[in-house]
Enzyme design. Structure first.
Site, PDB file in Angstrom:
ATOM      1  N   CYS A 136      -2.352  -3.303   8.244  1.00 26.20           N
ATOM      2  CA  CYS A 136      -1.260  -2.977   9.720  1.00 26.20           C
ATOM      3  C   CYS A 136      -2.371  -2.184  11.004  1.00 26.20           C
ATOM      4  CB  CYS A 136       0.436  -2.153   9.770  1.00 26.20           C
ATOM      5  SG  CYS A 136       1.189  -2.124  11.407  1.00 26.20           S
ATOM      6  N   CYS A 139      -0.532   0.436  11.815  1.00 23.64           N
ATOM      7  CA  CYS A 139       0.277   1.717  11.604  1.00 23.64           C
ATOM      8  C   CYS A 139      -1.453   2.301  11.122  1.00 23.64           C
ATOM      9  CB  CYS A 139       0.460   1.235   9.508  1.00 23.64           C
ATOM     10  SG  CYS A 139       1.923  -0.509  10.102  1.00 23.64           S
ATOM     11  N   ASP A 140      -2.175   2.119  10.787  1.00 23.36           N
ATOM     12  CA  ASP A 140      -3.459   3.007  10.143  1.00 23.36           C
ATOM     13  C   ASP A 140      -4.930   3.071  11.149  1.00 23.36           C
ATOM     14  OD1 ASP A 140      -1.988   2.427   7.868  1.00 23.36           O
ATOM     15  OD2 ASP A 140      -2.330   0.804   7.414  1.00 23.36           O
TER      16      ASP A 140
END
Length: 312
Positions: A136, A139-140
């Site tokens: 992701c 997300c990261d």
């Protein structure tokens, strides 16, 4: 809500499930949506949705998901955050069993549990999860500021997320097992025009190595069998999706890829159980088509309920 009886229980809170929830709740059916994680499913992890009608400037996946959930909730849909362990048929009812909230009896069940990212299955992938291995970018991505990162895959998700990573990384190297991308042409054009993106063709990852966190990838060219070592600070894996159908436990007919077989009304082979979105066979895997599937499933569920007499 434990042991309650619902008209419709929806398993999965992605676009298909949220659209089904809106149509079912608006039809005045008692509706429960069960989701084990983040509302919106895969779309909630997408930085920008540009191909959903009605948003000419695009919209973030999170904002779209929240708006869809708010709209369904407005009409009375209930939401439960829990994992589903199994579905069973008990007489005229379908029973949905959850891990920590008991079981729910329903007149109809709509499965919209979507899919999850496939794993490479190579040494180091599991060991370095959350330590440089990610699925992701949204997300990261911010954790990889000014680092060189790799993206494995050549489809829409790989290229879209790779483009997003260029906001943070100093370089994004796309590793693809073929000699051309499978992503939509507009994404390919953007990727090839981005000075931060590079491409390694006809190549797969053999292993992921590092000391505490990802430091390098061992690669092999599938045509020449030449091996090489690529230094990176992280690797984002987008090699496809696999449907979340384990909880069906043989109740429904699946294809070879474990997608649920349905007809054009989203009906499975078990009366009162429907499936919609990425979970079904031959899905287009787009937000707009998933929402259409969900609406169709809810309309079919309403008709099924109205045509059967129920003793509460």
């Amino acid at each position: 809500m434990v042991n309650a009886i619902y008209d419709v229980v929806i398993i999965g809170g992605g676009p298909a499930g949220l659209a089904a929830g809106l149509y079912a709740a608006r039809a005045r059916l008692r509706t429960l949506l069960i989701d084990k994680g983040m509302i919106g499913g895969q779309i909630a992890l997408t930085d920008r949705v540009e191909n959903y009608s009605g948003f000419p400037g695009g919209i973030s996946g999170t904002d779209l998901s929240m708006a869809m959930h708010e709209q369904a909730t407005k009409f009375g849909m209930e939401t439960l955050y829990s994992a589903v362990e199994a579905i069973e048929v008990d007489g005229r009812y379908r029973v949905v069993k959850t891990t920590d909230e008991g079981e729910f009896r329903a007149k109809t069940v709509i499965i919209t549990s979507g899919s999850e990212h496939k794993k490479l299955g190579v040494p180091g992938e599991k060991e370095f999860a959350a330590r440089g291995v990610s699925y992701c970018a949204v997300c990261d991505g911010a954790f990889f500021k000014d680092k060189v990162v790799a993206v494995v895959g050549g489809g829409d998700a790989a290229i879209d997320e790779g483009l997003f990573l260029t906001k943070f990384a100093s370089k994004v190297i796309v590793i693809h097992r073929r000699d051309q991308l499978r992503a939509f042409k507009i994404l390919q054009e953007r990727a090839f025009a981005n000075p931060k993106m590079e491409f390694i063709w006809d190549t797969v990852v053999e292993s992921i190595t590092g000391n505490g966190e990802v430091e390098a990838l061992s690669l092999i060219n599938v045509k020449t069998e030449e091996r090489s070592n690529l230094k990176v600070g992280g690797v984002f894996i987008y090699i496809g999706l696999q449907p979340n159908t384990d909880f069906t436990n043989g109740l429904l007919t699946l294809d070879s890829g474990r997608h649920i077989l349905v007809n054009d009304k989203m009906e499975t082979g078990v009366p009162g159980i429907l499936a919609a979105g990425d979970i079904r066979q031959q899905s287009a895997r787009q937000v707009v088509s998933a929402a259409g599937d969900g609406a169709t499933a809810a309309i079919t569920a309403e008709k099924y309920i109205s045509e059967n007499k129920w003793e509460e």
